[in-house]
Design an enzyme around this catalytic site. Structure first.
Site, short mmCIF file in Angstrom:
data_model
loop_
_atom_site.label_atom_id
_atom_site.label_comp_id
_atom_site.label_asym_id
_atom_site.label_seq_id
_atom_site.Cartn_x
_atom_site.Cartn_y
_atom_site.Cartn_z
N ASP A 7 0.86 -1.19 0.00
CA ASP A 7 0.00 0.00 0.00
C ASP A 7 0.89 1.23 0.00
OD1 ASP A 7 -2.38 1.55 0.09
OD2 ASP A 7 -2.17 1.78 2.24
N SER A 8 0.29 2.38 -0.30
CA SER A 8 1.03 3.63 -0.26
C SER A 8 1.45 3.98 1.16
CB SER A 8 0.17 4.77 -0.83
OG SER A 8 -1.00 4.93 -0.05
N TYR A 39 -0.61 8.32 -2.48
CA TYR A 39 -0.67 8.07 -3.91
C TYR A 39 -1.79 8.88 -4.57
CZ TYR A 39 2.49 3.98 -3.88
OH TYR A 39 3.56 3.14 -3.78
N GLY A 40 -2.83 9.19 -3.80
CA GLY A 40 -4.01 9.83 -4.37
C GLY A 40 -3.77 11.20 -4.97
N CYS A 70 -4.50 -1.14 -2.27
CA CYS A 70 -4.65 0.30 -2.48
C CYS A 70 -5.55 0.48 -3.70
CB CYS A 70 -3.28 0.94 -2.71
SG CYS A 70 -3.31 2.67 -3.18
N ASN A 71 -6.71 1.10 -3.51
CA ASN A 71 -7.63 1.32 -4.62
C ASN A 71 -7.01 2.19 -5.71
OD1 ASN A 71 -10.56 0.23 -3.86
ND2 ASN A 71 -9.61 1.01 -2.00
N THR A 72 -6.25 3.19 -5.29
CA THR A 72 -5.63 4.10 -6.26
C THR A 72 -4.62 3.36 -7.12
OG1 THR A 72 -5.93 5.99 -4.78
CG2 THR A 72 -4.28 6.21 -6.52
N GLU A 148 -2.39 8.66 8.25
CA GLU A 148 -0.95 8.48 8.38
C GLU A 148 -0.41 9.15 9.65
OE1 GLU A 148 1.17 6.68 6.50
OE2 GLU A 148 -0.51 5.96 5.28
N CYS A 180 -11.17 3.68 -0.30
CA CYS A 180 -9.74 3.81 0.01
C CYS A 180 -9.50 3.05 1.30
CB CYS A 180 -9.35 5.27 0.15
SG CYS A 180 -7.64 5.53 0.73
N THR A 181 -8.45 2.24 1.33
CA THR A 181 -8.21 1.42 2.52
C THR A 181 -7.89 2.26 3.75
OG1 THR A 181 -5.93 1.07 1.75
CG2 THR A 181 -7.54 -0.66 1.26
N HIS A 182 -7.43 3.48 3.56
CA HIS A 182 -7.18 4.37 4.70
C HIS A 182 -8.47 4.78 5.41
CE1 HIS A 182 -3.20 5.01 2.84
NE2 HIS A 182 -2.82 5.49 4.00
#
Length: 271
Positions: A7-8, A39-40, A70-72, A148, A180-182
């Site tokens: 993931d980012s 990444y977005g 990561c969806n992005t 983050e 988004c996984t976040h």
């Protein structure tokens, strides 16, 4: 069986956490690209470069399969990765289809990063499953930064979410897709605005079940709570090796941070 999850940043921990519930016997390598998060807000060419390098890293570490958590990154790079590398690669997809099916006469809100919303992959998915045009797309880039920084309940987070939702009549919605996984860390915040009846849908469980199908593994039916009391339990008791942009994580402060994130995910898992 060694599973590489990338993931980012720390959003992909939500996918790893679900995998630890459903496939607890597997060995995991988790790669957070902290040097390039988020990444977005990056260009597609930058994202493709990052995930290509990470894929090569995970292959060098003898992973049997890779999850792009990561969806992005999935939207931008998954097809390129699959054509380039001779290893099974599982991606993420916003759970729009089940949201539309569950929505009845209500609307569906899809929260994601700006890149995910701009890419054709999500547009094609919505065109395929949303025949009644129920879906509204809402970019929420600052949530990645908040996650983050481990900011989940601070007033600044709630103020940001409120400001982004002000233009919508929230009672019109029965489904909120976390694209988004976040975003999984913020489930209590979302429910505070949409109310107790909103269905929060993410793609984590579906992704892990698909992962199990690809591997020919059965998912665990006797799930236990996953709570870490000590940071080094992450290494010695979970079967996971954590990397930050290629650097193995064995610092107690970083492991304590990851431990808190896992515990947060466990707290909000059923919300």
């Amino acid at each position: 069986m060694k599973i590489g999850i990338m993931d980012s940043g720390i959003g992909g921990l939500s996918v790893l956490h679900e995998a630890l519930h459903l496939l607890p016997e597997a060995e995991y390598l988790f790669y957070a690209d902290v040097d390039h998060v988020p990444y977005g807000l990056k260009t597609p060419s930058q994202i493709l470069g990052y995930v290509t390098e990470i894929t090569e890293f995970l292959i060098d570490k003898k992973c049997d399969i890779i999850v792009v958590a990561c969806n992005t990154a999935t939207a931008v790079a998954i097809e390129n990765l699959r054509s380039r590398f001779d290893i099974p690669i599982v991606g993420m997809e916003p759970a729009v289809k089940p949201a539309v099916l569950h929505s009845n006469d209500k609307r569906v809100m899809v929260m994601a990063t700006p890149v995910t919303i701009r890419e054709n992959k999500l547009k094609m998915l919505i065109a395929r499953v949303d025949e009644e045009h129920k879906c509204d797309l809402l970019p929420m880039p600052r949530l990645v930064n908040f996650a983050e920084m481990e900011m989940f309940e601070e007033p600044e987070v709630y103020d940001y979410v409120k400001s982004e939702l002000n233009a919508y009549k929230l009672s019109d919605y029965s489904e909120l897709v976390l694209g988004c996984t976040h975003f999984n860390y913020f489930k209590p915040c979302f429910r505070s605005f949409f109310g107790p009846d909103i269905e929060l849908i993410d793609g984590n469980r579906g992704t892990v079940k698909h992962l199990a199908d690809v591997l020919g593994m059965d998912v665990c039916t006797e799930e236990k709570k996953i709570i870490y009391d000590k940071p080094f339990d992450l290494i010695y008791n979970s079967g996971v090796v954590y990397y930050a942009s290629g650097r193995v994580i064995n610092d107690e402060n970083m492991l304590t941070h990851i431990m808190r994130l896992h515990n947060r995910l466990e707290e909000v898992r059923g919300i």
